[in-house]
Design a protein around this motif. Structure first.
Motif, PDB file in Angstrom:
ATOM      1  N   THR A 211       0.829  -1.197   0.000  1.00 28.39           N
ATOM      2  CA  THR A 211       0.000   0.000   0.000  1.00 28.39           C
ATOM      3  C   THR A 211       0.870   1.256   0.000  1.00 28.39           C
ATOM      4  O   THR A 211       1.890   1.320   0.678  1.00 28.39           O
ATOM      5  CB  THR A 211      -0.921   0.033   1.233  1.00 28.39           C
ATOM      6  N   SER A 212       0.428   2.242  -0.774  1.00 28.82           N
ATOM      7  CA  SER A 212       1.101   3.538  -0.806  1.00 28.82           C
ATOM      8  C   SER A 212       0.061   4.617  -1.048  1.00 28.82           C
ATOM      9  O   SER A 212      -0.876   4.427  -1.825  1.00 28.82           O
ATOM     10  CB  SER A 212       2.167   3.575  -1.904  1.00 28.82           C
ATOM     11  N   ILE A 249      13.611  -0.005  -0.750  1.00 30.09           N
ATOM     12  CA  ILE A 249      13.826   0.944  -1.843  1.00 30.09           C
ATOM     13  C   ILE A 249      12.584   1.802  -2.039  1.00 30.09           C
ATOM     14  O   ILE A 249      11.476   1.290  -2.175  1.00 30.09           O
ATOM     15  CB  ILE A 249      14.159   0.192  -3.147  1.00 30.09           C
ATOM     16  N   SER A 250      12.783   3.110  -2.057  1.00 31.34           N
ATOM     17  CA  SER A 250      11.694   4.060  -2.291  1.00 31.34           C
ATOM     18  C   SER A 250      12.080   4.982  -3.443  1.00 31.34           C
ATOM     19  O   SER A 250      13.260   5.315  -3.626  1.00 31.34           O
ATOM     20  CB  SER A 250      11.419   4.878  -1.029  1.00 31.34           C
ATOM     21  N   ILE A 266      21.169   0.943   2.751  1.00 29.59           N
ATOM     22  CA  ILE A 266      21.967   0.078   3.629  1.00 29.59           C
ATOM     23  C   ILE A 266      21.490   0.204   5.068  1.00 29.59           C
ATOM     24  O   ILE A 266      21.368  -0.789   5.811  1.00 29.59           O
ATOM     25  CB  ILE A 266      23.461   0.418   3.510  1.00 29.59           C
ATOM     26  N   PHE A 267      21.169   1.437   5.498  1.00 26.97           N
ATOM     27  CA  PHE A 267      20.661   1.645   6.853  1.00 26.97           C
ATOM     28  C   PHE A 267      19.333   0.913   7.065  1.00 26.97           C
ATOM     29  O   PHE A 267      19.067   0.387   8.153  1.00 26.97           O
ATOM     30  CB  PHE A 267      20.481   3.136   7.135  1.00 26.97           C
ATOM     31  N   ARG A 268      18.489   0.887   6.021  1.00 27.23           N
ATOM     32  CA  ARG A 268      17.210   0.178   6.147  1.00 27.23           C
ATOM     33  C   ARG A 268      17.442  -1.333   6.292  1.00 27.23           C
ATOM     34  O   ARG A 268      16.733  -2.002   7.051  1.00 27.23           O
ATOM     35  CB  ARG A 268      16.323   0.470   4.941  1.00 27.23           C
ATOM     36  N   ILE A 378      10.350   0.883   5.115  1.00 31.35           N
ATOM     37  CA  ILE A 378       9.271   1.574   4.404  1.00 31.35           C
ATOM     38  C   ILE A 378       7.975   0.785   4.569  1.00 31.35           C
ATOM     39  O   ILE A 378       7.943  -0.427   4.354  1.00 31.35           O
ATOM     40  CB  ILE A 378       9.611   1.705   2.908  1.00 31.35           C
ATOM     41  N   GLY A 379       6.907   1.481   4.916  1.00 34.49           N
ATOM     42  CA  GLY A 379       5.599   0.843   5.005  1.00 34.49           C
ATOM     43  C   GLY A 379       5.271   0.381   6.409  1.00 34.49           C
ATOM     44  O   GLY A 379       6.057  -0.345   7.033  1.00 34.49           O
TER      45      GLY A 379
END
Length: 438
Positions: A211-212, A249-250, A266-268, A378-379
Motif C-alpha cells: 500500500t502507498s 527501496i523508495s 543500507i541503513f534500512r 518503508i511501510g
C-alpha cells in the motif's frame, strides 16, 4: 478523416474511463471524446451548448471554442492523453481540441498521513477512485496506460480499478489478476479481503499487496512492470505484487545523489536485521552463551543484571511486549494526546522497571535500538510483520543460544523466499518486462 472516431476508439479500447458520446449541436451531430477522469463531461456539455446558442454554424462554434481546428489524428490522441476534450463532426470532416471543464483533482487531496516524502510531491490519494485514477493520468500521459474497472461485492457493490502499462507487465500477470478480480463474489470491506483473492497464505503476515498513498510511488511501480489497484473509499494505491524490496527501496531515494541513496538503503537493511536479531542476541549471549564475551565485558553484563529476579528471556519478552503495546497505543489514541501520553508513559515505565530491578539498563538500550530500527523500513505493514518475526527467533535463542539465533534467521530467510504472488517470488527485485526471457 471519416474513420477518425473509429481509429481513436481502437487506440483507447483498453481504457474503461475513455468515453465517446454523441451530442446534437446546431442541428448537427458531433462526437465528444476524452477521459471521464480528466473531463467533467456534464459541465463541459453545458458549456458547449451555451456557446452553440451564440454561434451561427458548427464551424463557427468550433472556431469560438478552440484555436486547434482540423488537426491530424496523432495530435488528437495526444490531446486526449493531456486531458483535453475532443469534438469531431459526425462525418469526420471537422474536429477541434478544447480545454474542458476538468474535475477538481485537488479539492480532496491532502498531505500523506502514513508516509513522509522528502524533497518530493506532498499530495496523497483520496477516497474518490475517479480522482485517484485522474491523478495518475495527469502525471503519466501515455496511451499505454490501461485502465480496467470492476464492480465487486455481493451486498455492497464497490468500484475497483486496475491500472497497468501495456507492453511492460507480462500478459500472464494481467490475465491472472483480471481473472482473480472477476471471481470476487463476497463483499470487499478491507484491504485484507482483497488480499485474500490473490491466494491464501495461511498464518502469513506478508500481504500480496503493497500500500502507498503517494502518486509518485504508484507511477514508479507502474513503470517497474507492476499492477496498481484502486478500491473505492480506500485512500491508497494497492500495488501488486508486494516485493521484499518495497521495504528497502523508495522512489524518494532518487532525489539524493547515488552514494546517499545507497547509504540510506543500507541503513534500512541494517534496521531489518537489527529488529530481527538484537533481542535474540541479548538473550543468547546473556543466558546461554556468555562465554562468547570477553572477561571484562562478561563482568559488566553480569553487574548490570545484578539483583534482577527474572531470567534474560522473561525480562526481554516483557519489555518487547510492552514496547509493542506502546507503539499500538500511539496509533489508537487521539493524535492530539497519543504521542505525548505514550512517550511519557514509556519513559516513566522504563525508568521505574530499571529502578525496581525488573530489567537491566543494557536491555533498555537494546529495546530502544530495536524500536528505532523497526521504524526505518518503508511501510507500516512491513514494520509490523518484521516486528512479529522477531518472536520465533527470540524463543529459539532462549533454547539454543547463538545456534538458535542463526537457525531462526536462516528459517526466516527461507520462509520469505518461499512466498510467491501469482508465481512471482517475494524476494525478487525485478519483474521481467513483457517479451523478456528469464
Amino acid at each position: 478523416m471519416r474513420h477518425i472516431v473509429k481509429e481513436i476508439k481502437t487506440k483507447f479500447s483498453n481504457h474503461d474511463d475513455f468515453f465517446v458520446e454523441e451530442e446534437l449541436v446546431q442541428e448537427s451531430a458531433i462526437y465528444l471524446i476524452g477521459f471521464n477522469t480528466l473531463v467533467d463531461l456534464t459541465k463541459s456539455k453545458l458549456y458547449i451548448q451555451q456557446m452553440a446558442a451564440s454561434s451561427t454554424s458548427l464551424k463557427a462554434l468550433l472556431t469560438n471554442l478552440s484555436d486547434q481546428i482540423n488537426v491530424d489524428t496523432e495530435q488528437l490522441i495526444k490531446a486526449v492523453l493531456e486531458g483535453k476534450l475532443i469534438i469531431v463532426s459526425k462525418d469526420g470532416e471537422e474536429n477541434a481540441v478544447i480545454d474542458p471543464i476538468a474535475p477538481n483533482l485537488s479539492s480532496s487531496i491532502e498531505e500523506p498521513k502514513n508516509e513522509s516524502p522528502i524533497q518530493a510531491s506532498m499530495d496523497a490519494f483520496g477516497e474518490d477512485i475517479s480522482i485517484n485514477v485522474g491523478m495518475i493520468r495527469k502525471r503519466l500521459c501515455t496511451e499505454r496506460l490501461c485502465h480496467v474497472s470492476y464492480q465487486v461485492g455481493e451486498l455492497e457493490k464497490r468500484k475497483l480499478s486496475m491500472l497497468y502499462i501495456e507492453g511492460r507487465v507480462p500478459n500472464s500477470i494481467i490475465e491472472k489478476v483480471n481473472q482473480q478480480l472477476h471471481q470476487i463474489k463476497s463483499d470487499i470491506e478491507t484491504i485484507d479481503d482483497l488480499n485474500k483473492q490473490f491466494g491464501r497464505r495461511r498464518f502469513s503476515p506478508v500481504s500480496h499487496l503493497f500500500t502507498s498513498e503517494l502518486p509518485i510511488q504508484a507511477i514508479h511501480s507502474l513503470k517497474k512492470n507492476r499492477v496498481v489497484i484502486f478500491l473505492d473509499a480506500c485512500p491508497f494505491a494497492l500495488i501488486f505484487p508486494n516485493l521484499l524490496s518495497d521495504m528497502i527501496i523508495s522512489i524518494n531515494d532518487r532525489n539524493f545523489p547515488f552514494i546517499l541513496s545507497f547509504m540510506i538503503r543500507i541503513f534500512r537493511v541494517i534496521g531489518v536485521v537489527a529488529t530481527l536479531l538484537l533481542p535474540a542476541l541479548y538473550v543468547s549471549l546473556v543466558s546461554v552463551n556468555p562465554e562468547v564475551f570477553r572477561t571484562d565485558l562478561a563482568l559488566f553484563v553480569a553487574k548490570s543484571r545484578e539483583g534482577i529476579p527474572l531470567s534474560a528471556f522473561l525480562e526481554t519478552i516483557a519489555m518487547v511486549v510492552i514496547v509493542d503495546l506502546i507503539l499500538e497505543a500511539i496509533v489508537r489514541l487521539p493524535k492530539s494526546v497519543g504521542p505525548t501520553i505514550t512517550m511519557v508513559g514509556g519513559i516513566i515505565l522504563g525508568q521505574a522497571m530499571v529502578e525496581a530491578k525488573l530489567v537491566s539498563n543494557l536491555l533498555v538500550i537494546v529495546i530502544t535500538a530495536v524500536v528505532i530500527a523497526s521504524s526505518a523500513v518503508i511501510g507500516v505493514q512491513n514494520s509490523l510483520y518484521i516486528r512479529l518475526l522477531k518472536y520465533p527467533i527470540l524463543i529459539l535463542a532462549s533454547l539454543f543460544g547463538i545456534l538458535g539465533v542463526c537457525t531462526g534467521f536462516t528459517f526466516t530467510i527461507i520462509y520469505l523466499a518461499s512466498l510467491t504472488s501469482n508465481d512471482i517470488p517475494y524476494t525478487t527485485f525485478r519483474i521481467e518486462q513483457k517479451g523478456e526471457t528469464k
